[in-house]
Enzyme design. Structure first.
Site: not given
Length: 321
Positions: A200-202, A58, A204
């Site tokens: 879900a990377q935003g 990262y 939801l």
């Protein structure tokens, strides 16, 4: 906050994922890494978060440095998890890179050291020889894996000769494959599944739709955010909103509450702001009724996104427009 017990440590059911710390692809800008990230970590500690997850890949080490600096003297109260990216993961390299991660984090011990991906060419035996040596000298507490199948997880545990505590995998209302075998295994054996991308990377959160699509590189490369998939997700988002209204909560909080309702599971959503962090942490206190959980699961079953080769034309258009 709610916790799982790992030895003498308490692992918060809602942790903090830190991929976005120092990673330019999220598009948060330099001020986020220099200011907001530090404030988010400090507030997370105040709210009872103990699980902080990072990785050497990262930001090519920047995430580990930022997290270590932000924790400061509170490092000992955190359950720190990082990951080795398994390029040439022979035992001496595993040992050297664990030392490098610990130095970037400013700690003498990594509470959880995970193999980021299963290496298709290198057997787990040589990786776990390095892990065993790290545990023997006290630099690593628990060993984990990430993105492993159940068979490979079991093979890693056999190679280590002791428990491989955790498997970090993608799990949410739109990615439920771990329910087939990983979650039942963890629930019956005392292992842990760490759910990454639990929102879900935003998707939801309900923020995105055809006329409000994400702009950063991570999300535009995700087929979930194609216009057709955003429309197909309408029923799932509507169900999240209905349950959220009943709890005076947000769709994102309900999605997190659904995720951690399974025993033996913790979730590590990221946070772009203090407000988002506080919202995520508050989800740990939401108790879903059985009917609500089943309604969400049924809406998830009905969601059929366009994926694979069929999604490629849309992703290419999104990349260049």
């Amino acid at each position: 906050m709610r916790y799982l017990t790992v030895g003498t440590a308490r692992v918060s059911r809602i942790g903090l994922g830190t991929w976005q710390f120092g990673s330019r692809e999220w598009g948060y800008g330099p001020s986020y890494a220099e200011q907001e990230a530090h404030a988010i970590v400090r507030r997370a500690l105040e709210l009872g978060v103990t699980l902080f997850d990072t990785a050497e890949i990262y930001g090519f080490g920047r995430s580990e440095r930022i997290l270590g600096q932000a924790l400061g003297e509170a490092r000992d109260s955190a359950f720190l998890a990082t990951k080795i990216f398994p390029i040439l993961p022979v035992a001496p390299v595993v040992e050297q890179r664990a030392v490098a991660s610990a130095n970037r984090l400013g700690v003498r011990r990594l509470d959880l050291y995970q193999v980021h991906q299963a290496n298709p060419l290198v057997r787990d035996g040589t990786i776990m020889r390095g892990m065993r040596a790290l545990q023997r000298v006290g630099l690593v507490g628990e060993v984990g894996v990430s993105n492993y199948s159940l068979d490979r997880w079991l093979a890693a545990e056999t190679a280590l000769g002791s428990q491989v505590l955790s498997n970090q995998v993608q799990y949410s209302l739109v990615t439920r494959s771990p329910e087939r075998d990983l979650l039942p295994f963890a629930e019956t054996t005392g292992h842990i599944v760490i759910a990454y991308s639990p929102l879900a990377q935003g998707l939801l959160s309900g923020r995105y739709h055809r006329d409000n699509r994400p702009a950063n590189r991570v999300r535009t490369a995700n087929p979930l955010f194609l216009p057709e998939n955003l429309e197909r997700a309408g029923d799932l988002i509507a169900t999240l909103r209905a349950v959220a209204d009943a709890h005076s909560a947000t769709p994102a909080q309900i999605a997190l509450a659904w995720t951690i309702r399974r025993p033996g599971l913790v979730a590590i959503p990221g946070a772009s702001s203090l407000e988002q962090l506080e919202s995520n942490v508050a989800a740990a206190d939401i108790d879903l009724e059985d009917g609500e959980y089943q309604a969400l699961s049924a809406a998830s079953d009905r969601f059929r996104p366009v994926t694979g080769p069929a999604a490629l034309p849309g992703l290419v258009r999104a990349r260049f427009t």
